[in-house]
Structure formats: C-alpha cells, structure tokens
Enzyme design. Structure first.
Site, PDB file in Angstrom:
ATOM      1  N   GLU A 144      69.352  66.987  27.541  1.00 54.11           N
ATOM      2  CA  GLU A 144      67.955  66.664  27.265  1.00 54.11           C
ATOM      3  C   GLU A 144      67.551  67.264  25.922  1.00 54.11           C
ATOM      4  O   GLU A 144      66.747  66.687  25.189  1.00 54.11           O
ATOM      5  CB  GLU A 144      67.086  67.212  28.392  1.00 54.11           C
ATOM      6  CG  GLU A 144      65.697  66.654  28.415  1.00 54.11           C
ATOM      7  CD  GLU A 144      64.981  67.050  29.681  1.00 54.11           C
ATOM      8  OE1 GLU A 144      64.968  66.236  30.618  1.00 54.11           O
ATOM      9  OE2 GLU A 144      64.426  68.158  29.707  1.00 54.11           O
TER      10      GLU A 144
ATOM     11  N   HIS B  31      65.091  53.930  23.562  1.00 56.00           N
ATOM     12  CA  HIS B  31      63.747  53.575  23.119  1.00 56.00           C
ATOM     13  C   HIS B  31      62.913  52.919  24.221  1.00 56.00           C
ATOM     14  O   HIS B  31      62.192  51.952  23.985  1.00 56.00           O
ATOM     15  CB  HIS B  31      63.799  52.710  21.856  1.00 56.00           C
ATOM     16  CG  HIS B  31      64.089  53.511  20.633  1.00 56.00           C
ATOM     17  ND1 HIS B  31      65.373  53.867  20.279  1.00 56.00           N
ATOM     18  CD2 HIS B  31      63.272  54.054  19.697  1.00 56.00           C
ATOM     19  CE1 HIS B  31      65.329  54.586  19.166  1.00 56.00           C
ATOM     20  NE2 HIS B  31      64.070  54.730  18.798  1.00 56.00           N
TER      21      HIS B  31
ATOM     22  N   CYS C  90      55.828  69.425  31.323  1.00 54.61           N
ATOM     23  CA  CYS C  90      56.654  68.218  31.424  1.00 54.61           C
ATOM     24  C   CYS C  90      55.990  67.110  32.243  1.00 54.61           C
ATOM     25  O   CYS C  90      56.523  66.006  32.340  1.00 54.61           O
ATOM     26  CB  CYS C  90      58.023  68.565  31.986  1.00 54.61           C
ATOM     27  SG  CYS C  90      59.015  69.542  30.840  1.00 54.61           S
TER      28      CYS C  90
END
Length: 118
Positions: free
Chosen positions: A107, A68, A24
C-alpha cells in the site's frame, strides 16, 4: 526455483469498517505495488519457471480493473484493505497461474500484506 514479477497501479479507496475518526475512513489514494511469486522447476528447454509474459497476460486484466479506479466500487472490494486486495487478487489469478505461491500488496513502500492462499 521461485520467481517474482511486480506490477504497479494507482487507485483511490476508503475503509468503511474502521473506527469513527480513523483517517483511512476518508477518501484517499495509494501508489500500489503488487508482487506475484511463482514456484516450480526450471524448464530445461526454455530456461523458465514460467515466461514473465504469461504472468503479465494472466494478471493484465485485473491490473486494468484496479488501475486508476475507486477500489470500493469493484465487486468484492467493498472494504479494500491491503489484506483483502491480496486475497481478491489470489482468488482471481490462481486459476490461470497454478504455480502462484504468494501475492504481496504494498500500500506504501513501508506497509504491505502477503497472502499465500491460507
């Protein structure tokens, strides 16, 4: 009565504070799902705890900030874990949605964080 409204956004991030070699730490993205739960009495006239359009109006600007975008570049999200995103959302939406009792940040469909202000 409790009501929940869900929202979705796409965003990229990386986690700068994970151990070296953690996957990550690399730039990656998620299809996030946000749930805002509010609680209160049902208004006998409207039949609502709160109008879902009012929730959408309160959260909409934050959603536009997140969708975005690269989350690490957003003020206050330099370490954008699901947990810290939930707190970030709470702190910004609670003043306009006093009946808010919980923010959930998914998530992935299998991993999420819940925050209730504590």
């Amino acid at each position: 009565m409790k009501i929940t409204q869900a929202f979705h956004f796409e965003a990229a991030h990386r986690l700068p504070n994970v151990p070296e070699g953690h996957r990550c730490a690399n730039l990656h993205g998620h299809s996030y799902r946000i749930e805002l739960t509010l609680e209160g009495p049902v208004d006998p006239h409207s039949g609502f705890v709160i109008d879902f359009f009012d929730i959408e109006a309160a959260f909409g600007p934050l959603l536009n900030t997140l969708d975005h975008h690269y989350l690490n570049d957003i003020a206050g999200l330099d370490n954008p874990t699901a947990e810290l995103i939930a707190v970030w959302i709470w702190e910004r939406v609670k003043p306009s949605l006093q009946q808010l009792i919980k923010v959930i940040v998914y998530e992935t469909p299998d991993c999420w964080a819940e925050y209730d202000g504590v």
